[in-house]
Design a protein around this motif. Structure first.
Motif, PDB file in Angstrom:
ATOM      1  N   GLU A  43      88.524 126.952  73.910  1.00  0.00           N
ATOM      2  CA  GLU A  43      87.952 128.148  74.527  1.00  0.00           C
ATOM      3  C   GLU A  43      86.492 128.327  74.134  1.00  0.00           C
ATOM      4  OE1 GLU A  43      88.726 133.001  74.711  1.00  0.00           O
ATOM      5  OE2 GLU A  43      90.107 131.678  73.615  1.00  0.00           O
ATOM      6  N   GLU A  44      86.189 128.149  72.832  1.00  0.00           N
ATOM      7  CA  GLU A  44      84.796 128.280  72.392  1.00  0.00           C
ATOM      8  C   GLU A  44      83.924 127.198  72.995  1.00  0.00           C
ATOM      9  OE1 GLU A  44      85.463 130.369  68.008  1.00  0.00           O
ATOM     10  OE2 GLU A  44      84.358 128.501  68.175  1.00  0.00           O
ATOM     11  N   LYS A  45      84.462 125.988  73.099  1.00  0.00           N
ATOM     12  CA  LYS A  45      83.690 124.888  73.693  1.00  0.00           C
ATOM     13  C   LYS A  45      83.277 125.212  75.122  1.00  0.00           C
ATOM     14  CE  LYS A  45      85.436 121.306  75.702  1.00  0.00           C
ATOM     15  NZ  LYS A  45      86.223 120.094  75.988  1.00  0.00           N
ATOM     16  N   GLN A  46      84.222 125.653  75.926  1.00  0.00           N
ATOM     17  CA  GLN A  46      83.939 125.959  77.326  1.00  0.00           C
ATOM     18  C   GLN A  46      82.970 127.126  77.457  1.00  0.00           C
ATOM     19  OE1 GLN A  46      84.674 124.074  79.719  1.00  0.00           O
ATOM     20  NE2 GLN A  46      86.288 122.765  78.855  1.00  0.00           N
ATOM     21  N   GLN A  47      83.118 128.130  76.587  1.00  0.00           N
ATOM     22  CA  GLN A  47      82.234 129.283  76.632  1.00  0.00           C
ATOM     23  C   GLN A  47      80.798 128.898  76.285  1.00  0.00           C
ATOM     24  OE1 GLN A  47      82.660 132.431  77.651  1.00  0.00           O
ATOM     25  NE2 GLN A  47      80.466 132.729  77.235  1.00  0.00           N
ATOM     26  N   ILE A  48      80.634 128.043  75.281  1.00  0.00           N
ATOM     27  CA  ILE A  48      79.294 127.593  74.883  1.00  0.00           C
ATOM     28  C   ILE A  48      78.635 126.814  76.004  1.00  0.00           C
ATOM     29  CG2 ILE A  48      78.046 126.039  73.320  1.00  0.00           C
ATOM     30  CD1 ILE A  48      80.215 126.845  71.177  1.00  0.00           C
ATOM     31  N   ILE A  49      79.375 125.884  76.603  1.00  0.00           N
ATOM     32  CA  ILE A  49      78.813 125.073  77.698  1.00  0.00           C
ATOM     33  C   ILE A  49      78.400 125.961  78.864  1.00  0.00           C
ATOM     34  CG2 ILE A  49      79.352 123.306  79.418  1.00  0.00           C
ATOM     35  CD1 ILE A  49      81.136 121.976  77.286  1.00  0.00           C
TER      36      ILE A  49
ATOM     37  N   PHE B 242      87.905 113.276  69.697  1.00  0.00           N
ATOM     38  CA  PHE B 242      87.843 113.698  68.301  1.00  0.00           C
ATOM     39  C   PHE B 242      88.283 115.158  68.227  1.00  0.00           C
ATOM     40  CE2 PHE B 242      83.608 113.309  70.199  1.00  0.00           C
ATOM     41  CZ  PHE B 242      83.166 114.628  70.225  1.00  0.00           C
ATOM     42  N   ASP B 243      88.593 115.595  67.028  1.00  0.00           N
ATOM     43  CA  ASP B 243      89.188 116.910  66.833  1.00  0.00           C
ATOM     44  C   ASP B 243      88.138 117.994  66.665  1.00  0.00           C
ATOM     45  OD1 ASP B 243      91.754 115.791  66.900  1.00  0.00           O
ATOM     46  OD2 ASP B 243      91.687 115.333  64.742  1.00  0.00           O
ATOM     47  N   TYR B 244      88.607 119.240  66.756  1.00  0.00           N
ATOM     48  CA  TYR B 244      87.777 120.391  66.412  1.00  0.00           C
ATOM     49  C   TYR B 244      87.752 120.532  64.885  1.00  0.00           C
ATOM     50  CZ  TYR B 244      87.996 121.690  71.343  1.00  0.00           C
ATOM     51  OH  TYR B 244      87.877 121.692  72.709  1.00  0.00           O
ATOM     52  N   PRO B 245      86.676 121.157  64.346  1.00  0.00           N
ATOM     53  CA  PRO B 245      85.516 121.707  65.052  1.00  0.00           C
ATOM     54  C   PRO B 245      84.589 120.605  65.552  1.00  0.00           C
ATOM     55  CG  PRO B 245      85.160 121.867  62.700  1.00  0.00           C
ATOM     56  CD  PRO B 245      86.556 121.353  62.873  1.00  0.00           C
ATOM     57  N   MET B 246      83.789 120.924  66.565  1.00  0.00           N
ATOM     58  CA  MET B 246      82.836 119.953  67.095  1.00  0.00           C
ATOM     59  C   MET B 246      81.471 120.599  67.270  1.00  0.00           C
ATOM     60  SD  MET B 246      83.750 119.527  71.154  1.00  0.00           S
ATOM     61  CE  MET B 246      85.425 119.034  70.818  1.00  0.00           C
TER      62      MET B 246
ATOM     63  N   VAL C 293      71.964 124.773  67.379  1.00  0.00           N
ATOM     64  CA  VAL C 293      73.158 123.928  67.398  1.00  0.00           C
ATOM     65  C   VAL C 293      74.379 124.844  67.366  1.00  0.00           C
ATOM     66  CG1 VAL C 293      74.502 122.174  66.176  1.00  0.00           C
ATOM     67  CG2 VAL C 293      72.010 122.028  66.196  1.00  0.00           C
ATOM     68  N   PHE C 294      75.413 124.487  68.137  1.00  0.00           N
ATOM     69  CA  PHE C 294      76.631 125.288  68.174  1.00  0.00           C
ATOM     70  C   PHE C 294      77.768 124.545  67.479  1.00  0.00           C
ATOM     71  CE2 PHE C 294      74.140 126.700  71.768  1.00  0.00           C
ATOM     72  CZ  PHE C 294      74.358 128.067  71.826  1.00  0.00           C
ATOM     73  N   LEU C 295      78.682 125.318  66.899  1.00  0.00           N
ATOM     74  CA  LEU C 295      79.903 124.774  66.325  1.00  0.00           C
ATOM     75  C   LEU C 295      81.078 125.405  67.055  1.00  0.00           C
ATOM     76  CD1 LEU C 295      81.189 122.980  64.075  1.00  0.00           C
ATOM     77  CD2 LEU C 295      81.319 125.070  62.690  1.00  0.00           C
ATOM     78  N   ALA C 296      81.829 124.591  67.800  1.00  0.00           N
ATOM     79  CA  ALA C 296      82.997 125.075  68.547  1.00  0.00           C
ATOM     80  C   ALA C 296      84.261 124.765  67.765  1.00  0.00           C
ATOM     81  CB  ALA C 296      83.047 124.421  69.926  1.00  0.00           C
ATOM     82  N   LYS C 297      85.087 125.789  67.547  1.00  0.00           N
ATOM     83  CA  LYS C 297      86.305 125.623  66.747  1.00  0.00           C
ATOM     84  C   LYS C 297      87.545 125.361  67.586  1.00  0.00           C
ATOM     85  CE  LYS C 297      84.393 128.642  63.172  1.00  0.00           C
ATOM     86  NZ  LYS C 297      84.530 129.942  62.468  1.00  0.00           N
ATOM     87  N   ASN C 298      87.439 125.569  68.895  1.00  0.00           N
ATOM     88  CA  ASN C 298      88.583 125.321  69.773  1.00  0.00           C
ATOM     89  C   ASN C 298      88.092 125.128  71.207  1.00  0.00           C
ATOM     90  OD1 ASN C 298      88.217 128.041  70.922  1.00  0.00           O
ATOM     91  ND2 ASN C 298      89.137 128.763  68.996  1.00  0.00           N
TER      92      ASN C 298
END
Length: 415
Positions: A197-203, A165-169, A190-195
């Motif tokens: 890079e943000e997804k990997q940083q949050i994890i 599925f697409d961003y945001p997630m 809860v986090f909202l990742a827009k791309n």
């Protein structure tokens, strides 16, 4: 402490949920409730995160008795701490209720011992293990054709780069209880990742903390707070649903640590949704209170379930305010053995924790805004904390300060 009544509601934690629960019992039976909070001297992580001080909601109240309890928030001492409380009220029937999933799970895990001292409207441990994490809950949803957002599960050992599925997630913990006990600078509920890079940083940020369980990566369901629904349910000791009330959230707390907490709710009704959830709860053998969060997906007109809490919701007084006293159900069931028929709430009512000016400033849905104003004009409006029968100068002053704080917080985080 003197409490002159045949049974006693015992509520763990002193936030606005505790006040709503206590107010419900008072309105139904004219009795006080006992609210417990971990003692200030406790230094456990739960105390630091959930608060070891009495919440404003229950301060200066005449419908509540209050106790700090040593080590109440520590799993190894939890049972003995509650037994010590129970021994103070040997001639009372004690109904034990909570405002947090951490304590609900501790009760369920120790149910065999605690049920010698308390009435426990909770499921057994075997069922808890099937639904306690979002990952396990979604497996149950698959079996009962209950819709939830497209989801990918990530573990610390097995990260994933591609998702269907697409961003945001959305990124959130599967195990909410374990996540509450961890701490890191960037922490959000809860986090909202827009791309990517943000997804990997949050994890990476989450797994640098003490949190080790799975993470949920989930498609973002479009729409503002007004598309979110909450369903509060009471299932009797006979494992039959007795009461269901659907709430249309108007505004949620926008601060990072409290995202998802309701600030305003209007009752709603959807018979098919209620039928589906009722069948699911009765088929798995559920007992007690349940609180289910979901969002209406305008792309297909379906409700997508987020999670189920093994307790009443933090804002569950909206049910009582609608004319169906949520706490009367548990007392009539376990104390008075009263016969209870299935009820789907259809009464329209507006519940809010925030001043009306803030509500209408933040609420963008014009149709709901018009309806909310109509309900206020008709007197079908309530703030659980403002109870005329329990008001004094000190309480009124602190509630005004609390309103001011909510106003400032909303202005700070609202976008």
């Amino acid at each position: 402490m003197t409490i002159d009544q045949t049974f006693l509601p015992v509520i763990i934690q002193s936030g606005q949920n505790a006040y709503g629960v206590a107010r419900s019992f008072y309105e139904a039976y004219r009795i006080k409730s006992l609210v417990l909070e971990p003692a200030l001297k406790t230094k456990g992580i739960r105390t630091l995160l959930l608060g070891g001080a009495r919440g404003i909601a229950t301060q200066n109240s005449q419908i509540i008795d209050f106790q700090y309890v040593d080590r109440l928030d520590e799993p190894d001492y939890f049972v003995q701490a509650l037994i010590d409380v129970a021994k103070q009220f040997k001639n009372k029937k004690l109904i034990l209720l909570v405002g947090d999933c951490y304590y609900a799970e501790l009760i369920i895990t120790n149910k065999q011992t605690l049920q010698q001292y308390f009435i426990l409207p909770y499921i057994d441990e075997d069922l808890m293990k099937r639904i306690r994490t979002k990952e396990e809950f979604y497996k149950c949803c698959d079996l009962y054709n209950i819709k939830y957002p497209k989801t990918v599960v990530v573990t610390k050992e097995h990260a994933i780069s591609d998702v269907p599925f697409d961003y945001p997630m959305i990124i959130k913990p599967s195990n909410s209880v374990e996540y509450t006990s961890c701490s890191f600078p960037e922490k959000k509920k809860v986090f909202l990742a827009k791309n990517e890079e943000e997804k990997q940083q949050i994890i990476r940020s989450i797994y640098r903390s003490t949190y080790k369980d799975s993470l949920i990566l989930q498609e973002f369901i479009p729409g503002d707070d007004s598309y979110i629904r909450v369903l509060d349910v009471y299932v009797g000791k006979d494992k039959r649903v007795k009461l269901m009330c659907l709430g249309n959230k108007l505004l949620e707390d926008p601060s990072p640590q409290n995202i998802g907490t309701s600030l305003a709710i209007m009752t709603d009704f959807d018979e098919q949704l209620m039928d589906n959830i009722r069948y699911f709860l009765e088929d798995i053998g559920y007992v007690g209170y349940a609180n289910i969060d979901m969002k209406l997906d305008v792309r297909d007109g379906k409700y997508k379930i987020f999670e189920m809490n093994l307790r009443s919701g933090a804002s569950s007084y909206y049910v009582t305010a609608s004319g169906h006293n949520l706490m009367q159900y548990v007392a009539d069931d376990y104390i008075f053995n009263a016969s209870q028929e299935l009820t789907y709430v259809q009464t329209k009512h507006l519940w809010s924790l925030i001043p009306k000016s803030v509500l209408f400033k933040g609420l963008k849905n014009e149709k709901l805004k018009i309806e909310a104003k109509r309900l206020i004009k008709q007197g079908k409006y309530s703030n659980a904390l403002y109870f005329k029968e329990d008001m004094n100068v000190k309480r009124w002053s602190k509630l005004k300060l609390y309103n001011f704080y909510l106003n400032l917080k909303y202005k700070k985080y609202y976008k």
